[in-house]
Design an enzyme around this catalytic site. Structure first.
Site, short mmCIF file in Angstrom:
data_model
loop_
_atom_site.label_atom_id
_atom_site.label_comp_id
_atom_site.label_asym_id
_atom_site.label_seq_id
_atom_site.Cartn_x
_atom_site.Cartn_y
_atom_site.Cartn_z
N ASP A 189 0.90 -1.21 0.08
CA ASP A 189 -0.01 0.03 0.00
C ASP A 189 0.97 1.07 0.13
O ASP A 189 1.92 1.25 0.48
CB ASP A 189 -0.92 -0.04 1.22
CG ASP A 189 -0.20 0.02 2.70
OD1 ASP A 189 0.71 -0.62 2.49
OD2 ASP A 189 -0.67 0.55 3.44
N GLU B 204 -0.10 -1.29 5.71
CA GLU B 204 0.90 -0.92 6.65
C GLU B 204 0.63 0.57 7.05
O GLU B 204 0.91 0.95 7.92
CB GLU B 204 2.44 -1.30 6.02
CG GLU B 204 3.39 -1.33 6.92
CD GLU B 204 4.04 0.24 6.94
OE1 GLU B 204 4.86 0.64 7.89
OE2 GLU B 204 3.62 1.08 6.05
N HIS C 78 6.53 9.33 1.78
CA HIS C 78 5.28 10.32 1.96
C HIS C 78 5.56 11.65 1.27
O HIS C 78 4.86 12.49 1.70
CB HIS C 78 5.00 10.44 3.43
CG HIS C 78 4.43 8.86 4.08
ND1 HIS C 78 4.07 9.00 5.46
CD2 HIS C 78 4.65 7.87 3.74
CE1 HIS C 78 3.98 7.62 5.61
NE2 HIS C 78 4.38 6.80 4.75
#
Length: 437
Positions: free
Chosen positions: A79, A145, A409
């Site tokens: 993910d 996760e 991110h």
């Protein structure tokens, strides 16, 4: 061990790994929406010759190479986080880009690249006959996760009944070998008040004001030192053997932290005193800190004790369904873990790396300068599935993965092709070295 042959094989799969990763990037796959990633990874595993490939009821894709009873696993979560503010991207995050050196796109470093290297590392093992008859290599593409690290492996261990001898986390390590991380937990603090008309606030009991006092104490807990004169001794105290029997590993991992991350309230109107306030606290834990310890630490803050039964301190739970619809509730507690520096698994991965690539971290031409002087054996700043594998279940975990933690991110996320090749080679060499010790 055929080290030069392993390196040559890994290099020969550079184009295949690049193609595979670029195709994964084009498939959106945020937490609980990973089905497209799982199916594409399953397809690649079958194409390269895994002996068995299956997707479990939670949605984790698992490829087996070999048929022995001893399992060595490689984990990579499939993910990704979302893309955030699209104006911060210089390219389409799902189209990505490719140069001679780099692959860009959401999920490249965090951490689809690790899955790609693990799949081809297992292929190299099979190509060169490196899997011992009593071993099975398991490559796991794990789900959710980013939402709830470790949930997937709690399911794999407890429900799928799979317990490897050890697990390699393929999260990005910037060319290093990582043997631990701080843990974390998600704490909620709730404060009750009494509402009244805003024109006469003395008639009520303002929950926001109470929370303001508590937040000042939380800030002190994070920022204070451990001086005897401090009513609230800071979290740095856990680096001192006076306060923590695990102080040596705590110094390796770094001190814990706590910060307010969200705030909520209720009030009858904007012309009224707030009758309820709650905050979420992000608590990072070093060695020696447990969830019970951290909750009690908040309960013992002077302001929390001052407001007594009006304050509730608790831990969040997670119960979001996976993409298959399965719900597997768990507390939002992600334990600290650290593998000893002299552990067989640590030493085996060090030997595999050094036999292939030498004593220092390496990288591509744009990354090597920032890596080469950092310790080869280090730790993550962020959290991984190791919180469940080792933190909850005591199975050794070691980290080595392509890409950089700083890319996680972030907009304009990228990975380096050299990292994919290096990791695939090291993965291929590791099981044989471990078996020989």
């Amino acid at each position: 061990m055929k080290f030069e042959e392993i390196k040559s094989k890994a290099e020969s799969y550079r184009a295949d790994m690049t193609k595979f990763l670029r195709e994964l990037v084009k498939i959106p796959g945020e937490s609980a929406e990973e089905k497209g990633h799982a199916l594409r990874i399953k397809e690649e595993m079958e194409k390269v010759g895994f002996d068995k490939v299956e997707i479990d009821p939670q949605g984790n894709v698992m490829g087996y190479m070999g048929t022995g009873s001893k399992i060595i696993a490689f984990d990579g979560h499939i993910d990704t986080v979302g893309i955030g503010e699209i104006r911060n991207w210089e390219f389409d995050p799902y189209e990505g880009y490719e140069t001679d050196e780099e692959i860009g796109g959401r999920g490249t470093s965090d951490q689809l690249g690790g899955v790609v290297s693990a799949v081809y590392g297992a292929k190299i093992m099979k190509d060169l006959g490196l899997i011992k008859p009593d071993h099975t290599i398991l490559v796991v593409g794990s789900v959710q996760e980013e939402d709830c690290d470790g949930l997937c492996w709690q399911y794999i261990i407890k429900e799928d009944k799979i317990r490897p001898e050890f697990v390699v986390s393929t999260e990005p390590t910037d060319g290093g070998i990582y043997r631990g991380q701080r843990g974390r937990m998600e704490i909620r603090v709730e404060v009750k008040g009494v509402s009244c008309h805003g024109s006469a606030p003395e008639r009520g009991d303002n929950a926001i004001y109470k929370m303001a006092d508590i937040l000042q104490d939380v800030r002190s807990l994070n920022e204070n030192d451990a001086s005897e004169g401090n009513e609230i001794k800071g979290l740095v105290k856990m680096l001192d053997k006076k306060y923590n029997p695990e102080w040596e590993e705590a110094n390796f991992l770094g001190k814990g932290t706590v910060t307010a991350s969200q705030i909520f309230y209720t009030s009858p109107s904007r012309c009224a005193v707030a009758d309820f306030c709650a905050v979420s606290l992000d608590r990072r834990m070093t060695a020696g800190e447990t969830w019970e310890y951290c909750l009690e630490e908040i309960r013992q803050l002077p302001s929390v004790k001052k407001y007594g039964s009006d304050v509730t301190v608790l831990m969040y739970d997670y119960d979001r369904p996976s993409y298959t619809g399965l719900v597997y509730p768990i507390e939002c507690y992600f334990p600290t873990w650290v593998l000893p520096k002299d552990h067989k698994v640590t030493l085996s991965l060090e030997e595999a790396y050094k036999s292939l690539y030498g004593e220092k971290r390496i990288g591509s031409k744009t990354t090597v300068e920032s890596r080469v002087n950092r310790p080869l054996v280090d730790k993550w700043t962020f959290s991984t599935n190791g919180v469940s594998i080792m933190g909850r279940n005591g199975i050794p975990v070691i980290g080595f993965g392509p890409g950089a933690e700083a890319q996680a991110h972030a907009p304009n996320e990228k990975i380096w092709k050299d990292d994919l090749v290096v990791c695939a080679a090291v993965y291929a060499a590791l099981p044989g070295i471990y078996a020989s010790k």
